[in-house]
Design a protein around this motif. Structure first.
Motif, short mmCIF file in Angstrom:
data_model
loop_
_atom_site.label_atom_id
_atom_site.label_comp_id
_atom_site.label_asym_id
_atom_site.label_seq_id
_atom_site.Cartn_x
_atom_site.Cartn_y
_atom_site.Cartn_z
N THR A 316 0.83 -1.21 0.00
CA THR A 316 0.00 0.00 0.00
C THR A 316 0.86 1.25 0.00
OG1 THR A 316 -1.77 -1.11 1.19
CG2 THR A 316 -1.77 1.28 1.25
N PHE A 317 0.58 2.17 -0.92
CA PHE A 317 1.29 3.43 -1.02
C PHE A 317 0.36 4.58 -0.65
CE2 PHE A 317 2.00 7.17 -3.82
CZ PHE A 317 3.21 7.61 -3.29
N THR A 318 0.83 5.51 0.18
CA THR A 318 0.09 6.73 0.48
C THR A 318 1.05 7.91 0.46
OG1 THR A 318 0.42 6.48 2.88
CG2 THR A 318 -1.59 5.53 1.94
N ALA A 319 0.54 9.08 0.10
CA ALA A 319 1.35 10.30 0.11
C ALA A 319 0.42 11.49 0.28
CB ALA A 319 2.16 10.43 -1.16
N PHE A 333 -1.05 24.95 -10.36
CA PHE A 333 -0.74 24.86 -8.93
C PHE A 333 0.53 24.03 -8.76
CE2 PHE A 333 -4.05 21.81 -10.09
CZ PHE A 333 -3.58 20.60 -9.62
N LEU A 334 1.28 24.32 -7.70
CA LEU A 334 2.55 23.65 -7.46
C LEU A 334 2.82 23.57 -5.96
CD1 LEU A 334 5.35 26.25 -8.26
CD2 LEU A 334 2.95 26.72 -8.70
N GLY A 335 3.48 22.47 -5.56
CA GLY A 335 3.74 22.27 -4.14
C GLY A 335 4.69 21.12 -3.90
N GLN A 336 4.71 20.63 -2.64
CA GLN A 336 5.60 19.54 -2.24
C GLN A 336 4.83 18.56 -1.35
OE1 GLN A 336 6.73 22.95 -1.61
NE2 GLN A 336 7.53 22.86 -3.70
N PHE A 337 5.45 17.39 -1.15
CA PHE A 337 4.87 16.38 -0.27
C PHE A 337 5.40 16.53 1.15
CE2 PHE A 337 4.16 14.45 -4.39
CZ PHE A 337 2.90 13.91 -4.25
#
Length: 392
Positions: A316-319, A333-337
């Protein structure tokens, strides 16, 4: 005739054709400018040829394996994530002649390909004698179209289960195929879709050893990409107040190798992730959040290595990430994790990350974009590049 083991390959070639509604394209807007929906064209059922600028990620991995060994030598890995204004990835569709042309120019990823899919036989699917090549994900999402072209000289036979890849042929055999897949517009979204690219290039060489005897070298160059493209909302048509939540698909390609500090010669393999995305936009505050969930596919194994990995199929992958809406300077739009993991206790240490997206359709009816998560733990090779879409 020798029995040789071969890995999935990579190539630049003339490739497949999409058919009628199985297509997408848009006359390129000026560089960096958003593309607005046109009355003379429909993304679901195209009537004119168009070229779309895509947003997503590309990476490549070149290395060599050999008989009698279990290592990947001469390794060269590179990746690149594009932005809404600076992509290097375009998809052109000509509905009159059912021709796709995909261009991927990503110097940071060591990838420069122009692929033309025009033969009706370039279209393929899973479930028959002729199927997409090893390394192409069999996605569960609806409406996935697969196109493939390439060149090969024995060896050419692979084990679809990927427990081994054992071609049969003489030394100097090559396998060089490219694949392009995408979700047919109208399946879930009308103005944006996600797509992926696979290139597998393997050459078999017989090396004569000093003192007699020989060994087989398998030189592999593998490329993968995931991206979103479609008919972008004109900047003036994006709302300036209110909020919206978009739900849609997510697909990603990754390398995940945290073993190099604990296992000698631990190999690196490509894997796909398929899942869902949730994008929440506050237009008034010019901000957004992005939540991703997904499941990993099995690694793409190769010849003459240990096949030792950490993540099998079904992990399972989550972000989770966030950022700002910047239509003037960023085109979207732009951003980071802020966090990413593969289950409880298996968090990814993030050294670098990016989320780049845009609005699509009338009045920002849909969203789409690309993302990247680069692992930061020493002696690990972790890089996740993907694409997402969403509809209100």
């Amino acid at each position: 005739m020798r029995k040789l083991v071969l890995l999935a390959p990579i190539v630049t070639l003339a490739a497949c054709g999409g058919a009628g509604p199985q297509s997408v394209g848009s006359n390129a807007a000026p560089a960096g400018a958003p593309q607005s929906p046109s009355n003379s064209h429909s993304f679901v059922a195209p009537t004119v040829q168009k070229t779309y600028s895509a947003i997503g990620g590309v990476h490549s991995y070149a290395y060599t394996t050999q008989t009698g060994g279990n290592a990947q030598t001469g390794q060269l890995y590179a990746g690149d994530g594009s932005t809404a204004r600076n992509s290097g990835i375009t998809v052109d569709y000509n509905p009159r002649d059912a021709i796709f042309e995909v261009k991927i120019v990503a110097p940071n990823a060591n990838v420069n390909q122009t692929l033309r899919f025009q033969d009706p036989l370039h279209r393929t699917d899973f479930g028959g004698l002729r199927e997409p090549q090893v390394g192409v994900p069999r996605l569960s999402a609806g409406g996935i179209q697969y196109l493939q072209a390439g060149a090969r000289k024995e060896p050419v036979r692979f084990d679809p289960a990927q427990t081994d890849m054992v071609p049969v042929g003489d030394p100097t055999g090559i396998y060089n195929n490219v694949s392009f897949f995408y979700q047919k517009p109208g399946t879930e979204t009308k103005y944006v879709t996600f797509a992926g690219y696979v290139r597998n290039n393997t050459a078999i060489v017989e090396e004569i050893l000093p003192g007699g005897g020989s060994r087989i070298l398998q030189n592999n160059t593998l490329e993968r990409a995931a991206f979103a493209y479609g008919e972008r909302t004109d900047i003036d048509a994006v709302p300036r107040t209110g909020s919206a939540t978009y739900n849609g698909a997510m697909v990603a390609t990754m390398v995940y190798n945290p073993l190099r500090d604990s296992v000698n010669n631990a190999p690196t393999y490509f894997q796909w992730i398929e899942g869902r995305s949730k994008t929440t936009v506050d237009f008034g505050a010019s901000s957004f959040t992005l939540d991703l969930t997904g499941t990993t596919f099995a690694p793409q194994y190769d010849a003459f290595t240990s096949k030792q990995t950490v993540l099998g199929a079904g992990a399972t992958f989550t972000a989770t990430g966030a950022g700002r809406v910047d239509l003037v300077n960023g085109g979207g739009f732009l951003g980071q994790f802020t966090a990413a993991s593969f289950g409880a206790g298996n968090n990814v240490t993030i050294a670098g990350s990016s989320i780049d997206g845009a609005f699509f359709g009338p009045a920002a009816a849909e969203v789409g974009g690309g993302f990247r998560i680069v692992g930061g733990t020493p002696d690990q090779r972790i890089d996740i590049l993907g694409a997402f879409t969403g509809i209100k």
